[in-house]
Design a protein around this motif. Structure first.
Motif, mmCIF file in Angstrom:
data_model
loop_
_atom_site.group_PDB
_atom_site.id
_atom_site.type_symbol
_atom_site.label_atom_id
_atom_site.label_comp_id
_atom_site.label_asym_id
_atom_site.label_seq_id
_atom_site.Cartn_x
_atom_site.Cartn_y
_atom_site.Cartn_z
ATOM 1 N N ALA A 47 0.848 -1.191 0.000
ATOM 2 C CA ALA A 47 0.000 0.000 0.000
ATOM 3 C C ALA A 47 0.884 1.243 0.000
ATOM 4 C CB ALA A 47 -0.909 -0.009 1.231
ATOM 5 N N MET A 51 3.294 0.010 -2.529
ATOM 6 C CA MET A 51 2.378 -0.730 -3.389
ATOM 7 C C MET A 51 3.056 -1.046 -4.719
ATOM 8 S SD MET A 51 -0.072 -0.990 -5.992
ATOM 9 C CE MET A 51 -0.612 0.576 -6.585
ATOM 10 N N GLU A 119 -8.836 0.519 -1.605
ATOM 11 C CA GLU A 119 -8.349 -0.299 -0.492
ATOM 12 C C GLU A 119 -9.438 -1.273 -0.070
ATOM 13 O OE1 GLU A 119 -7.015 2.223 2.667
ATOM 14 O OE2 GLU A 119 -5.434 3.118 1.442
ATOM 15 N N ASP A 121 -11.236 -2.911 2.993
ATOM 16 C CA ASP A 121 -11.422 -2.704 4.427
ATOM 17 C C ASP A 121 -10.968 -3.914 5.231
ATOM 18 O OD1 ASP A 121 -12.505 -0.193 4.058
ATOM 19 O OD2 ASP A 121 -14.583 -0.907 4.084
ATOM 20 N N PRO A 124 -5.038 -4.488 5.420
ATOM 21 C CA PRO A 124 -3.997 -3.537 5.050
ATOM 22 C C PRO A 124 -3.032 -4.162 4.038
ATOM 23 C CG PRO A 124 -3.715 -4.290 7.324
ATOM 24 C CD PRO A 124 -4.987 -4.886 6.814
ATOM 25 N N VAL A 127 -4.920 -3.664 -2.273
ATOM 26 C CA VAL A 127 -5.679 -2.713 -3.077
ATOM 27 C C VAL A 127 -6.092 -3.407 -4.364
ATOM 28 C CG1 VAL A 127 -4.590 -0.651 -2.118
ATOM 29 C CG2 VAL A 127 -3.572 -1.747 -4.108
#
Length: 182
Positions: A47, A51, A119, A121, A124, A127
């Protein structure tokens, strides 16, 4: 019924059964593999600044129960190192309107192109591309060496799908599939 064993020379289009096989032709092998039509996906992991995403067509379902997917990534690809270092990854199956996404994440920078990721939820580092035909967020559960690639097996934690036509790759070219009624 008369049956005979298929010889290596038969497969290669050779004339004689006694002909010794020539050196393995990797370029021709790659061309033969390209005769299999595939969908096109973007694999993503990490991320923010960490990322990374890449285009692939080596993607398949692994199991329905438990829900598993498999991606094959070459050892020399940057994504290989990323998947070795991260616990989660995403797969976005591209629609026929996302050819520019495929080209971009294959290393062919597209002008005036800004891919939009969303993203996931509670996950983490995962994506997924917006407007993809299907999206999968997965946890790496196993890795298997496979020649110059590694098969990364992911347990699907979340997925979504749309009813758009997928982007297809066949014989080194992009194509689309006409969506019929089921």
């Amino acid at each position: 019924m008369n049956a005979r064993a298929l010889q290596v020379s038969d497969l290669a289009g050779g004339a004689g059964v006694a002909d010794a096989p020539s050196a393995f032709d990797e370029r021709r092998f790659r061309h033969a593999l390209g005769r299999f039509a595939t969908g096109v996906v973007v694999i993503s992991t990490g991320a923010g600044e960490s990322m990374h995403a890449m285009t692939a067509n080596a993607f398949m379902s692994g199991s329905l129960n438990p829900p598993l997917i498999v991606v094959s990534v070459g050892h020399r690809a940057r994504m290989h190192r990323c998947l070795m270092d991260h616990a989660h990854f995403g797969v976005s199956v591209l629609s026929d309107e996302q050819e520019s996404h495929s080209r971009h994440f294959a290393g062919d920078a597209q002008t005036a192109f800004a891919p939009r990721f969303a993203e996931v939820d509670g996950l983490p580092g995962v994506v997924l591309l917006e407007h993809a035909v299907a999206r999968f967020a997965a946890r790496v559960v196993d890795r298997h060496p496979c020649g110059d690639h590694t098969l990364f097996i992911g347990e699907v934690l979340v997925f979504s799908l749309d009813e758009q036509a997928p982007l297809v790759f066949f014989g080194g070219r992009y194509a689309s599939v006409a969506m019929g009624r089921a």
